[in-house]
Design an enzyme around this catalytic site. Structure first.
Site, short mmCIF file in Angstrom:
data_model
loop_
_atom_site.label_atom_id
_atom_site.label_comp_id
_atom_site.label_asym_id
_atom_site.label_seq_id
_atom_site.Cartn_x
_atom_site.Cartn_y
_atom_site.Cartn_z
CG ASP A 50 -3.66 -33.07 38.33
OD1 ASP A 50 -3.62 -32.89 37.08
OD2 ASP A 50 -2.66 -32.96 39.06
CB THR A 55 1.14 -30.82 27.58
OG1 THR A 55 1.26 -32.07 28.26
CG2 THR A 55 2.51 -30.29 27.21
CG ASP A 87 -1.24 -34.97 44.23
OD1 ASP A 87 -0.92 -35.08 45.42
OD2 ASP A 87 -0.50 -34.51 43.36
CE LYS A 110 -0.19 -34.55 37.11
NZ LYS A 110 0.21 -33.18 36.80
CG ASN A 115 -1.21 -37.00 40.45
OD1 ASN A 115 -0.16 -36.75 41.04
ND2 ASN A 115 -2.00 -36.07 39.97
#
Length: 474
Positions: A277, A317, A298, A279, A282
């Site tokens: 995850d 998204t 995370d 992004k 994070n």
């Protein structure tokens, strides 16, 4: 919430009232030069003057704002009104007293509410967070948590829950408490109930991860309905917000930050962990400075949440999701290459200020753009970015995961083989070693296997409709 007074750190000068009277509120320290206080009297004065009830001093770690504190900087008054008992902060300083970042103004008063944050002289100079012990907002917190920690203000909210500021009882050491409701997600594809053994096994692995660019996991409290994860507190904000505020980074600064991201994620991959995850939200920043230590957070959290939930819920998204996740609707098995794709998207964004794939395109929907690798480098945004940087993005965002560059190879890419940038990054990562990286802190031998080896799962949009209009398949 009724907490024993001895569990909180006090001012050494405080009189014996706190030992005999029940406190009605607490001040928890946010800055290193402040200490905690139980509030038992109806009035307190705070300031640099020796006659204040709480006299600030400049001993120990020097506070750059100390000289801006007034002799009486602010006053705290608890009194009964027609609408009940309220706590008022009276600003006595022309240099400014701030509540939740807003200046009160000399001579003005403001009601203090539970978890309000107080700053002095500058809104960024955070002093205290106020806890109203009569608020009873945390009655549902489990005893396992409240015996060790006091939770205060909300730091942020996300798809899986919220993050709150936590203080260790007794020491007032600060952490970020991530609160994950198990009702929203399945855990590893199974029921959220009776997973304690599996969860704690994974938590042990997460706690063992030690890298300067990875958020440390201090503690985890697992209850049948909720997971409370105590994380290292980083106060410079998210990379996402920084990019939005500055538009995009200069290439050398972007390289410095990205080098740290690549090192951190390679460390995870070396231990058998896929982030899943990645992004800008994070990636946390240690300070407001453009050149700062970054912290990946995370990581491993997706182990507790199935891949389908990540695709449908974690990411509103699919901007950062690799094509292979979209192709299987989140139900496939993925390699660590999915992290490399996400890092490519992040690098694209911090260099340009907009995402490589956009809902604004009229010729192709977002999933098709991603699955086909249809992105490009319009000259109006990329004219000042080197060919090497663009080449690394292409290699990271290669649609076929088997042909996608690994992080080990990415760190050997010409763009990242910059001795000056590496030296500056090492000084940020290893300041106590004068920029010399210590040996890998993980034990040698068998690799950690949080992911079992192959299990995986809205930045600012300024791209015009023609951005990416020429399909490009790296």
């Amino acid at each position: 919430m009724d907490l024993p007074t001895q569990d909180v750190c006090y001012f050494s000068e405080e009189d014996d009232h706190s030992q005999t009277e029940q406190p009605w509120g607490r001040f928890f320290p946010l800055g290193d030069s402040f200490v905690g206080l139980d509030l038992v009297k109806d009035e307190y004065t705070f300031g640099r003057g020796e006659n204040c009830d709480v006299a600030f001093n400049n001993t120990g770690k020097r506070n750059q704002c100390f000289q801006a504190y007034s002799k009486v900087h602010f006053k705290l008054v608890r009194k009964d009104t027609s609408t009940g008992t309220h706590v008022f902060l009276e600003d006595k300083s022309s240099n400014g007293t701030f509540v939740n970042g807003e200046k009160v103004g000399k001579g003005n008063s403001q009601v203090l509410n539970n978890n309000d944050e107080i700053g002095l002289a500058m809104k960024k100079n955070k002093a205290f967070v106020f806890m109203d012990l009569n608020a009873n907002e945390d009655m549902d917190l489990p005893r396992e948590l409240t015996e060790k920690y006091t939770l205060t203000k909300v730091l942020g909210r996300g798809a899986c829950g919220e993050v709150r500021l936590a203080f260790v009882k007794g020491s007032c050491e600060k952490f970020a408490c991530k609160i994950i409701s198990k009702k929203k997600f399945s855990v590893g594809g199974s029921s959220a109930v009776n997973m304690s053994s599996q969860v704690m096994t994974e938590v042990k692995i997460l706690k063992a991860m030690k890298h300067p660019c990875i958020i440390g996991v201090e503690d985890v409290i697992d209850t049948p309905e909720t997971l409370y994860i105590m994380l290292e507190l980083v106060e410079g904000g998210e990379l996402f917000d920084k990019v939005v505020s500055i538009d995009n980074y200069p290439e050398l600064t972007a390289k410095l930050l990205f080098y740290q991201m690549a090192c951190a994620c390679k460390y995870l991959h070396d231990q058998g962990i896929t982030h899943r995850d990645l992004k800008p939200e994070n990636i946390l920043l240690s300070s407001d400075a453009d050149e700062t230590l970054i912290k990946v957070t995370d990581f491993g959290l997706s182990k507790f949440i199935d891949a389908g939930s990540i695709m449908k819920t974690f990411c509103g998204t699919p901007t950062y999701l690799a094509p292979e996740i979209l192709l299987t609707a989140g139900s496939g098995a993925y390699t660590m290459a999915i992290d490399c794709w996400s890092l490519g998207v992040i690098l694209f964004i911090i260099l340009s200020g907009y995402p490589p794939f956009s809902d604004d395109r009229t010729d192709m929907d977002l999933p098709k753009q991603i699955m086909g690798g249809h992105f490009s480098f319009p000259k109006q945004y990329w004219k000042d970015v080197s060919d090497d940087a663009q080449d690394l993005i292409k290699k990271l965002m290669t649609v076929d995961p088997k042909k996608r560059i690994t992080l080990a190879d990415a760190l050997n890419h010409p763009w990242l083989k910059d001795e000056d940038v590496i030296a500056r990054a090492n000084k940020l990562m290893y300041p106590e070693s004068d920029g010399m990286a210590p040996p890998n802190s993980m034990p040698s031998g068998k690799k950690r296997t949080l992911d079992g080896g192959d299990d995986g799962s809205n930045a600012k949009r300024k791209a015009s409709s023609d951005t990416g209009s020429e399909p490009e398949t790296p």
